[in-house]
Design a protein around this motif. Structure first.
Motif, PDB file in Angstrom:
ATOM      1  N   ILE A  64      73.259  30.256 -10.882  1.00 24.44           N
ATOM      2  CA  ILE A  64      73.506  30.956 -12.168  1.00 24.44           C
ATOM      3  C   ILE A  64      75.000  30.987 -12.443  1.00 24.44           C
ATOM      4  O   ILE A  64      75.472  30.723 -13.544  1.00 24.44           O
ATOM      5  N   GLN A  65      75.764  31.268 -11.394  1.00 24.42           N
ATOM      6  CA  GLN A  65      77.209  31.408 -11.593  1.00 24.42           C
ATOM      7  C   GLN A  65      77.872  30.037 -11.435  1.00 24.42           C
ATOM      8  O   GLN A  65      78.211  29.619 -10.351  1.00 24.42           O
ATOM      9  N   ASN A  66      78.010  29.334 -12.559  1.00 27.92           N
ATOM     10  CA  ASN A  66      78.518  27.973 -12.440  1.00 27.92           C
ATOM     11  C   ASN A  66      79.985  27.889 -12.836  1.00 27.92           C
ATOM     12  O   ASN A  66      80.491  26.816 -13.104  1.00 27.92           O
ATOM     13  N   GLY A  67      80.657  29.034 -12.989  1.00 29.52           N
ATOM     14  CA  GLY A  67      82.080  28.990 -13.255  1.00 29.52           C
ATOM     15  C   GLY A  67      82.445  28.832 -14.721  1.00 29.52           C
ATOM     16  O   GLY A  67      83.626  28.765 -15.056  1.00 29.52           O
ATOM     17  N   ARG A  68      81.459  28.763 -15.607  1.00 27.20           N
ATOM     18  CA  ARG A  68      81.790  28.611 -17.031  1.00 27.20           C
ATOM     19  C   ARG A  68      81.888  29.994 -17.657  1.00 27.20           C
ATOM     20  O   ARG A  68      80.929  30.758 -17.637  1.00 27.20           O
ATOM     21  N   LEU A  89      94.618  45.437 -15.220  1.00 24.09           N
ATOM     22  CA  LEU A  89      94.203  44.034 -15.210  1.00 24.09           C
ATOM     23  C   LEU A  89      95.296  43.107 -15.709  1.00 24.09           C
ATOM     24  O   LEU A  89      95.534  42.041 -15.125  1.00 24.09           O
ATOM     25  N   VAL A  90      95.974  43.506 -16.782  1.00 19.65           N
ATOM     26  CA  VAL A  90      96.902  42.572 -17.431  1.00 19.65           C
ATOM     27  C   VAL A  90      97.913  41.983 -16.455  1.00 19.65           C
ATOM     28  O   VAL A  90      98.059  40.761 -16.359  1.00 19.65           O
ATOM     29  N   PRO A  91      98.557  42.838 -15.640  1.00 15.90           N
ATOM     30  CA  PRO A  91      99.540  42.238 -14.720  1.00 15.90           C
ATOM     31  C   PRO A  91      98.905  41.248 -13.763  1.00 15.90           C
ATOM     32  O   PRO A  91      99.517  40.236 -13.410  1.00 15.90           O
ATOM     33  N   LEU A  92      97.657  41.501 -13.433  1.00 11.62           N
ATOM     34  CA  LEU A  92      97.014  40.583 -12.485  1.00 11.62           C
ATOM     35  C   LEU A  92      96.785  39.228 -13.143  1.00 11.62           C
ATOM     36  O   LEU A  92      96.952  38.179 -12.517  1.00 11.62           O
ATOM     37  N   TRP A  93      96.409  39.248 -14.438  1.00 10.74           N
ATOM     38  CA  TRP A  93      96.286  37.945 -15.110  1.00 10.74           C
ATOM     39  C   TRP A  93      97.604  37.222 -15.026  1.00 10.74           C
ATOM     40  O   TRP A  93      97.693  36.046 -14.703  1.00 10.74           O
ATOM     41  N   LEU A 118      92.528  32.914 -17.085  1.00  6.11           N
ATOM     42  CA  LEU A 118      91.903  32.876 -18.406  1.00  6.11           C
ATOM     43  C   LEU A 118      90.573  33.624 -18.383  1.00  6.11           C
ATOM     44  O   LEU A 118      90.311  34.516 -19.199  1.00  6.11           O
ATOM     45  N   LYS A 119      89.779  33.302 -17.378  1.00  5.67           N
ATOM     46  CA  LYS A 119      88.472  33.974 -17.274  1.00  5.67           C
ATOM     47  C   LYS A 119      88.685  35.481 -17.226  1.00  5.67           C
ATOM     48  O   LYS A 119      88.074  36.249 -17.979  1.00  5.67           O
ATOM     49  N   GLY A 120      89.585  35.876 -16.335  1.00  6.28           N
ATOM     50  CA  GLY A 120      89.813  37.299 -16.175  1.00  6.28           C
ATOM     51  C   GLY A 120      90.188  37.933 -17.502  1.00  6.28           C
ATOM     52  O   GLY A 120      89.663  38.980 -17.884  1.00  6.28           O
ATOM     53  N   MET A 121      91.085  37.249 -18.212  1.00  2.90           N
ATOM     54  CA  MET A 121      91.566  37.833 -19.462  1.00  2.90           C
ATOM     55  C   MET A 121      90.407  37.974 -20.447  1.00  2.90           C
ATOM     56  O   MET A 121      90.155  39.054 -20.988  1.00  2.90           O
ATOM     57  N   LEU A 158      76.578  44.134 -10.659  1.00  7.77           N
ATOM     58  CA  LEU A 158      75.642  43.043 -10.943  1.00  7.77           C
ATOM     59  C   LEU A 158      75.009  43.261 -12.314  1.00  7.77           C
ATOM     60  O   LEU A 158      74.750  44.399 -12.666  1.00  7.77           O
ATOM     61  N   PRO A 159      74.751  42.297 -13.167  1.00  3.10           N
ATOM     62  CA  PRO A 159      75.056  40.873 -12.993  1.00  3.10           C
ATOM     63  C   PRO A 159      76.370  40.471 -13.644  1.00  3.10           C
ATOM     64  O   PRO A 159      76.540  39.333 -14.045  1.00  3.10           O
ATOM     65  N   LEU A 160      77.280  41.456 -13.798  1.00  2.68           N
ATOM     66  CA  LEU A 160      78.529  41.177 -14.528  1.00  2.68           C
ATOM     67  C   LEU A 160      79.681  40.973 -13.552  1.00  2.68           C
ATOM     68  O   LEU A 160      80.838  41.204 -13.880  1.00  2.68           O
ATOM     69  N   HIS A 161      79.352  40.539 -12.343  1.00  2.00           N
ATOM     70  CA  HIS A 161      80.379  40.461 -11.291  1.00  2.00           C
ATOM     71  C   HIS A 161      81.020  39.082 -11.227  1.00  2.00           C
ATOM     72  O   HIS A 161      81.962  38.880 -10.473  1.00  2.00           O
ATOM     73  N   MET A 162      80.513  38.149 -12.026  1.00  2.00           N
ATOM     74  CA  MET A 162      80.890  36.752 -11.762  1.00  2.00           C
ATOM     75  C   MET A 162      82.374  36.513 -11.973  1.00  2.00           C
ATOM     76  O   MET A 162      83.056  35.900 -11.151  1.00  2.00           O
ATOM     77  N   TRP A 163      82.905  37.033 -13.113  1.00  2.00           N
ATOM     78  CA  TRP A 163      84.331  36.818 -13.380  1.00  2.00           C
ATOM     79  C   TRP A 163      85.166  37.350 -12.229  1.00  2.00           C
ATOM     80  O   TRP A 163      86.145  36.729 -11.809  1.00  2.00           O
TER      81      TRP A 163
END
Lengths: 591, 504, 494
Positions: free
Chosen positions: A566-570, C133-137, C153-156, C219-224
């Motif tokens: 699911i987590q493909n990095g996009r 967060l901002v400084p970490l970006w 970018l993702k983080g931001m 979960l499930p918003l942990h990916m970033w």
């Protein structure tokens, strides 16, 4: 008499002396000279004989009867684990017989294994049998009894398998040991159940004794036992099996007599043992095997003695037969087992001494005033009158007839020329068995002098005449054997030879104890091993490990892997998930 | 006197722990020093136990000695150390087994000598802590701490299988013991306020308030450590793959300790009713005994065979623990001690000969009677103990258990069958190893067994036989069953027989 | 007065110098070392300041418009500053680790986290997250490395979106309640008992939950979160997954337990936040730990673990919500157990990042877990520290992890959630599988050829500090619990 009394009170020495001698023999054996070693092991064998003989004299002619010198070792022990020793008349009787047999076996062993490696350990084991017998026969508590019972079995098992440790063997010892584990555990259960279920207890103990006696169907070990060295075989059959079994049956006798069905069962078992002993004995070619079956026969008679309600007869039978048969085994005795094994079984120690001793023993088997004669008389006297009684008495005569025939066949083997010119055995080879035969006569006389009334001795005139009859039967059997055997010597094939040749299958059947003995010995093992495979491979490896644990692990890994897909990095997918999750959350909370 | 006994009580877990720390601070090269330290501290622990055994009076069922120090008072957690009858027996077992493993074994790789000693001492300390802990949290702490040194002891095996089986053991037992945490928390919650984790007090409170629903959560932890069916599969694999020291400690320490936890914690908390599970536990014990016996009959790997033999004995112990609903389980604890001693003896023997022979297959090991009669002969006590032959502690334990359940003829005959089967297989293996001289030449060159191995095995043999004849040596008090009106079973039969024969 | 000084100091001491240091560092790269030292000194000062503020009775020290300094915030701030200090110590004087300006950025992000800890208002929460967060970006973007920029970018993007959700929720609340102040919200909800008939409020709550949940990697918003942690350099990763995680969890907890306590059980027509957190937490416990199990790289693994531990906290938060209804007497203790867990979590993460910093190559790539092989052979004491951290994460005694997790389980049991407690306990087994694998690799496997372990005095100091703390908190768990309970009662159940 005081000396005898004191000796009887010091009954702990009965097992301490042989044990200590055994330890020294085994420890110093390598360093000692043959003479010193023999002396040491003889001391350990002779002293118990003297002491128990003194005790017997004390009990027979002493001031008072009853139990002597109760010794309780209470230090740090725990009921029911306290060690209690006590000398009873019964124990004295058993101990005397046991020590005499041990002495004979020791003498025979000293001669027969003199040139073999590890002879000192063998002699130590013989002494250990004596010591174990001492513990068993002076035991006065559960643990002591069990300890004697098991250690006697163990020692004789090691003895039987002693020279066999090389080839896949030791089978003799192993099988005997397995049967004896069964009997030991049965005895344990019986003694444990003694307080709560007396019937159950009696059954258990009787079963233990039957297994010990190798009665049907627990006779699987008897054919094997003939592969043991003859001194070991004599001890195994005489002391460890016959004497111990009857001893324990005797102790349980009061309970035993309360259970009515018990008499019937033992009677049937005993009778079948006798019949089977006759049949199987006749089929064998190897003298050792024939004699082994004769022990079974004797055990059967003893059981019948109990079933007809006369333990004394049983005891007398045991005493006589054990001496005589033990002597016979020693007389046809081999040198140590397979080391000298020939095609036709263990070669026989052929020498004029053994032949003389053999004849003495045969005489001691039936002729008055031998102990066996007394025993047979008592037994025939005490059987109930009527058809059953008649049948039993006929059975006795039949058995004696067979014994005569068998003994004659053995004798022809004994008298025949040596195939390979082995040098004849020395004087010792005749000394031990001959001594045993003489002892049988002496004990018969002792019985006469201790109890004069003929009722006690041989159940009145009836018993006496039947005893004479059985002696005649033995003689007849001997003559029959001669008649059959004589033509057999010259080349012409006689019908009995043809019979025996055509009976090789029968021989095999008898060797496997009518198949029953073998089955009883093997079948449980096969079943248990199958169960073991099921438990180990099936339940353990497959169901628990593969199915349950494996599935769990794979599930967890699967979850992880799926989430990784699911987590493909996009990042757009992340945002999509976020928005979607928020919407779902709103919907969920709003219901 | 009480002060001395309290100090000795603390010394039981603390001595090996101190030894571990000191040995850990030694330089890695100083092998001799480290080994000396290990020997010294484990022997000192054993001596401490012996003194305790001598000075502790056999009181009633309560603690013979106890010591309380506050730890987390706000939660009712305290450092409560103590010893009762069973604790005394088990601590003696563990102290002796630890000493055996320490003196008679050494690691395969010489450079891991220091960690070997350290982990052995830590394991001993943890197990002694488990036995002496009377506060549930303290108990859990020691229970878990024991695992870490075991992981490394087992992982250092000759094969890679060592690591995997160690991991498996570790994970299964930790998973089960975190369940135990939850169960303990349920228990404490059910026991009400003020919160306490003290075992005795919890037992009393629950005796009044009744056991909570989550009580069963305590079970898996103990059953896995005991390796009873169906949670037994880790043990034979581990026993076959781990080095000798770990094998000795597992068979001699860990399995009996599981039984101790079951008896002391679970049974005590549900006031020996097993909260309705006792019947199940008894049957599990029977199945374990029988299964271990039959499985040991088909093994070709000596260590695996011995593992199944230990399994069967532990099954017997489980029957003793769960069947006797009494508050003092002598049969069970005696059987645990017997299983531990016999297992340690057998695994020491097997470890030495397998190392010398370079193989664990029974068919490839033989001729020991011709090459090393004394060493091989001594190991027979272990065999006899496993076969419950009179004169060994195994016999004592089995008789006690059988006697407890002799009111159930079916169960007792099952157990007798199990004993028979176990005896048969272990005696068979022993005979195969001893017999045959044609292979006697292929034993490893060099001096084996070392003198200290022979000495330790001799001492172990002595202990097995002595406890077999004098059970009072390790358990100071006679037990209820015999106190109650149950006169000596054995002496009846001889008397009867004597009266008959004496009458003539 | 001291309270007010404290309040401003804690932020001011970090904020202003943070900007200065960043600028100067970027301007004069040669002075980087000294500036880093200055930053570390400031952070140390912050730690001591927190300790000093704590010396008094931890009531309300200072209450601003949207910020509130009390025992609770000081407790969390202390942890955050400690984490940042250790992060700088870990990378101090390591070639290629410190980009110009990164020390200052760390300082700034710490300020944001400190603000989170003090947040007493929805706006404060949003601002705190952004500030952290901002400084970490920036830190991630400093490295001219492809995937690091991508991570930034993702983080931001995700951070902005999530913060936007939080802001939207705050706006809804403002529209409905008239204030975004926690106390105000609580007063409103107490009067309007059931919000089932109030879609706006429900939407607001769910937006707040979603946004803040995304920011604390639920979960499930942990990916970033995982990607960003992987892309950040060691110190940044530690600050994000250690410091900000702790502060964020604390802030969310305070938001829910102070602001939305009255609606902590489902009423007609709406589902309570407790049940949401309950479900999400359990899912995270299983899934994130399982994910960590299959990770080949250290930082990713640690990030997933952080998400899993966050799940543990979320479940306990839900449990506290339940307890405060069924048995208010125990609520303070339960919240205290969360604080204890957060403290242990911070210390534990410092210990884990010691391993990362030690085995990380010069390229700054996320090291594979194979790099740890044979660590015990070369550097036994470092291996001891890392092993302690790993075992602590799995809750093995005598490390601090044992008691902290025991407290959480106790809270769940007090809430009457037996099944949940069992699942949580079993998830510890999952964690153990992986930490055990690493320990086995360190001790039982031989070192890989060419594996280089780079030690500096900073790493050694941090390792010593973390392992000492882990052992101390494990052996003497009583004191910190009392501390935490007091700060919880001071900060939430006053």
């Amino acid at each position: 008499m005081d000396v005898c009394g004191n000796l009887a009170r010091a009954h702990l020495l009965l097992w301490i002396v042989p044990a200590v001698c055994a330890i020294f023999t085994s420890a110093l054996g390598r360093r000692l000279s043959h003479r010193a070693l023999s002396g040491l092991s003889l001391v350990g064998a002779i002293l118990p004989v003297a002491q128990s003989a003194a005790a017997a004299v004390f009990f027979l002619w002493g001031p008072q009867a009853g139990n002597l010198g109760r010794v309780e070792i209470g230090f740090m022990t725990r009921d029911p684990f306290s060690l209690v020793f006590e000398l009873t008349p019964l124990g004295t009787w058993a101990m005397l017989l046991c020590s005499i047999l041990v002495l004979a076996a020791q003498i025979h062993a000293i001669g027969s294994v003199a040139r073999l490696v590890g002879r000192h350990r063998y002699q130590a084991l013989v002494l250990t049998v004596g010591a174990a017998g001492g513990v068993l026969f002076t035991a006065a508590s559960m643990v002591t009894l069990l300890f004697g019972w098991e250690s006697l079995a163990l020692a004789s098992a090691f003895l039987a398998g002693f020279w066999e440790s090389e080839q896949g063997g030791g089978r003799t010892g192993m099988r005997w040991l397995l049967f004896q584990r069964v009997s030991g555990l049965l005895l344990l259960l019986g003694l444990l159940a003694l307080q709560t279920y007396s019937t159950l207890a009696a059954t258990f103990v009787a079963a233990a004794a039957l297994v010990r006696l190798g009665q049907l169907p627990f006779h699987g070990w008897i054919p094997d036992s003939s592969r043991a060295p003859s001194s070991a075989m004599a001890l195994l059959h005489g002391a460890a099996s016959l004497l111990a079994g009857i001893f324990v049956l005797d102790r349980i006798w009061p309970l035993f007599s309360q259970v009515e069905s018990m008499a019937l069962v033992t009677g049937i078992v005993g009778a079948s043992g006798v019949v089977f002993g006759i049949l199987a004995g006749l089929q064998q070619h190897r003298p050792q095997k024939m004699l082994g079956w004769l022990f079974l026969l004797t055990g059967g008679f003893c059981l019948m003695g109990y079933s007809v309600g006369d333990p004394v007869a049983a005891r007398l039978l045991v005493s006589g037969n054990m001496l005589v048969l033990g002597g016979l085994v020693l007389a046809v005795g081999t040198f140590a087992g397979p080391l000298f094994e020939t095609e036709s079984g263990p070669s026989v120690a052929k020498s004029p001494h053994t032949r003389k001793a053999y004849l003495i023993l045969v005489a001691a088997l039936a002729l008055p005033p031998s102990l066996t004669f007394v025993a047979l008389g008592r037994f025939c006297g005490s059987v109930p009158s009527g058809t059953i009684g008649l049948l039993i008495r006929v059975l006795v005569c039949l058995a004696m007839l067979t014994c005569g025939w068998i003994l004659r066949r053995v004798y022809s083997e004994l008298a025949s020329k040596d195939p390979d010119g082995k040098k004849p055995a020395g004087r010792w080879a005749g000394a031990a068995p001959g001594g045993l035969g003489v002892t049988a006569f002496v004990f018969g006389l002792a019985a006469f002098f201790s109890h004069h009334e003929s009722e006690y001795l041989y159940g009145g005139s009836v018993g006496f005449y039947w005893a004479l009859g059985s002696a005649a039967a033995l003689l007849a059997g001997w003559l029959l054997g001669t008649a059959v055997a004589v033509p057999g010597r010259v080349g012409k094939r006689h019908w009995t030879d043809r019979l025996t040749n055509s009976q090789l299958i029968m021989d095999k059947i008898a060797g496997t104890g009518l198949g029953v003995g073998e089955m009883v010995a093997r079948l449980p093992v096969i079943i248990l091993r199958a169960l073991g495979v099921v438990f180990w491979r099936g339940i353990g490896d497959f169901i628990i490990d593969t199915l349950i644990m494996g599935t769990t692990v794979r599930t967890i890994e699967g979850i992880g892997t799926a989430m990784r897909y699911i987590q493909n990095g996009r990042v757009q997918r992340y945002m999509f998930v976020l928005v979607l999750a928020t919407l779902l959350l709103v919907l969920a909370m709003l219901r | 006197m009480s002060l001395i006994s309290e100090i000795l009580l603390l010394a039981l877990p603390l001595t090996p722990a101190t030894g571990a720390i000191i040995a850990g601070l030694c330089p890695r090269r100083a092998i001799k020093t480290v080994r000396f330290l290990g020997w010294g501290f484990s022997i000192a622990t054993l001596i401490a136990w012996i003194i305790l055994r001598v000075i502790l009076s056999a009181a009633d069922n309560g603690l013979m000695v106890s010591l309380f120090l506050p730890w987390v008072p706000s939660l009712g957690i305290g450092l409560h150390f103590g010893l009762d009858q069973m604790g005394l027996m088990l601590s003696g077992l563990i102290a002796s087994v630890g000493t055996v493993a320490m003196i008679a074994t050494w690691p395969a790789q010489p450079d891991t000598n220091r960690s070997h000693v350290v982990f052995l001492l830590l394991a001993e300390a943890g197990m002694l802590g488990v036995v002496t802990a009377w506060d549930l949290i303290l108990f859990i702490v020691f229970w878990e701490v024991t695992l870490v040194p075991f992981f490394f002891l087992m992982g250092r095996g000759p094969t890679r299988g060592g690591v995997s089986s160690a991991t498996r053991f570790f994970i299964t037992s930790v998973t089960s013991s975190v369940l135990m945490w939850v169960g303990v928390l349920m228990v404490v919650k059910a026991a009400g306020l003020p919160r306490t984790f003290d075992l005795l007090e919890l037992g009393e409170r629950l005796g009044i308030s009744g056991v909570p629903a989550g009580m069963w959560l305590l079970l898996p932890a103990f059953l896995i450590r005991m390796a009873v069916v169906p949670l037994h599969t880790w043990f034979p694999v581990a026993a076959a793959n781990v080095p000798a020291a770990a094998g000795i400690m597992l068979a001699g320490g860990v399995l009996p300790l599981g039984g101790y936890g079951l008896a002391q914690v679970f049974e005590r908390l549900c006031s020996h009713t097993g909260c309705g599970l006792n019947a199940w536990l008894t049957w599990i014990g029977v199945v374990t005994a029988l299964g271990g016996g039959v499985a040991s009959m088909v093994q070709r790997d000596i260590k695996r065979l011995l593992a199944y033999v230990c399994l069967a004995q532990i099954g017997l112990a489980l029957v003793g623990i769960s069947f006797s609903g009494r508050d003092w389980l002598e049969g069970g604890s005696m059987m645990l001690v017997a299983a531990g001693l016999g297992g340690a003896c057998l695994f020491l023997f097997a470890g030495v000969i397998c190392e010398a022979r370079g193989s664990q297959r029974i068919s490839e090991i033989s001729g020991l009677w011709r090459s090393h009669p004394f060493f091989a002969g001594m190991a027979f006590t272990g065999v006899a103990s496993a076969a419950a032959i009179p004169g060994t502690c195994g016999f004592v334990g089995s008789v006690m258990v059988l006697r407890e359940i002799s009111v159930e003829p079916l169960l007792s005959s099952f157990l007798a069958g199990a004993i028979l089967v176990v005896g048969a297989s272990v005696v068979w293996a022993y005979r195969r190893i001893l017999g045959g001289s044609h292979l006697a030449a292929v034993w490893a060159k060099g001096r084996w067994p070392r003198r200290r191995q022979v000495t330790i095995l001799a001492l172990l043999t002595l202990v097995i036989v002595l406890t077999g004849f004098f059970p009072g040596l390790i358990s100071p008090r006679s037990f209820k069953l015999s106190d109650s009106a149950n006169p000596d079973a054995g002496s009846q039969a001889p008397r009867a027989g004597a009266s008959i024969s004496g009458g003539e | 007065m001291s309270g007010a000084c404290g309040g401003y100091l804690t932020l001011g001491l970090a904020w202003v110098p943070g900007i200065l240091i960043t600028v100067l560092d970027a301007r004069f790269p040669l002075a980087q070392r000294r500036l880093t030292w200055l930053a570390m000194a400031l952070l140390a000062g912050e730690c001591f300041l927190s300790a000093w503020l704590w010396s008094g009775e931890p009531g309300t020290l200072f209450a601003g418009r949207g910020l509130r300094l009390d025992g609770f915030s000081v407790f969390i701030q202390g942890l955050v500053f400690l984490g940042a200090l250790c992060a700088l110590l870990l990378v101090d004087g390591r070639q290629g680790k410190m980009r110009p300006g990164s020390a200052g950025l760390i300082l700034l992000s710490t300020t944001g986290a400190a603000m989170l800890a003090m947040a007493w208002d929805l706006i404060g929460v949003a601002a705190g997250f952004i500030g952290a967060l901002v400084p970490l970006w920036g830190l991630s973007a400093l490295h001219a490395n492809e995937y690091r920029r991508e991570g930034a970018l993702k983080g931001m993007l995700m951070g902005l979106l999530a913060t936007a959700f939080v802001g939207m929720g705050a706006a809804f609340v403002l529209a409905r309640v008239g204030t975004t102040h926690f106390i105000g919200i609580r007063a409103f909800l107490q009067t309007h008992a059931s919000i089932g008939s109030d879609p706006l409020m429900v939407a607001a709550l769910s937006l707040l939950l979603a946004g803040s949940g995304c920011l604390i990697a639920a979960l499930p918003l942990h990916m970033w979160f995982v990607d960003v942690v992987e892309s950040l350099p060691v110190h940044g990763a530690l600050v994000l997954s250690g410091g900000m995680m702790v502060a964020g969890l604390a802030a969310v907890g305070r938001m829910l337990l102070v602001g939305f306590l009255p609606v902590s059980e489902s009423g007609p027509g709406y589902l309570s936040w407790t049940s949401i957190l309950h479900g999400v937490g359990i899912a995270a416990l299983v899934a994130c730990n399982a994910l960590a199990l299959v990770q080949p790289r250290l930082k990713r693994m640690i990030a997933y673990l952080a998400a899993g531990q966050g799940g543990l906290v979320l479940v306990t938060l839900a449990a506290v919500g339940k307890i405060s209804i069924i048995n208010p007497g125990l609520a303070g203790k339960a919240t205290g157990s969360i604080l204890v867990f957060l403290a242990v979590f911070a210390v534990n993460w410092i210990g884990l990042f010691v391993a990362v910093a030690a085995v990380e190559g010069t390229d700054g790539e996320d090291p594979g877990i194979g790099r740890l092989q044979g660590l015990a052979g070369e550097h036994p004491w470092l291996a001891v520290a890392v092993g302690l951290a790993l075992l602590c994460m799995a809750g093995m005694p005598p490390t601090a992890g044992f008691f902290s997790r025991l407290y959480l389980l106790e809270a769940m049991v007090d809430a009457g959630w037996l099944a949940t407690a069992i699942v949580a306990a079993l998830s510890l087994g999952l964690v153990l599988v992986m930490s055990l694998g690493l320990v086995a690799a360190m001790v039982l496997r031989p070192a890989r050829p060419g594996a280089v372990v780079r030690l500096s005095w900073g790493v050694g100091l941090v390792a010593m500090l973390s392992s000492t703390a882990i052992l101390l908190l494990g052996i003497l768990p009583g004191g910190i619990l009392d501390l935490a309970v007091r700060s919880a009662t001071a900060g939430i159940f006053f």
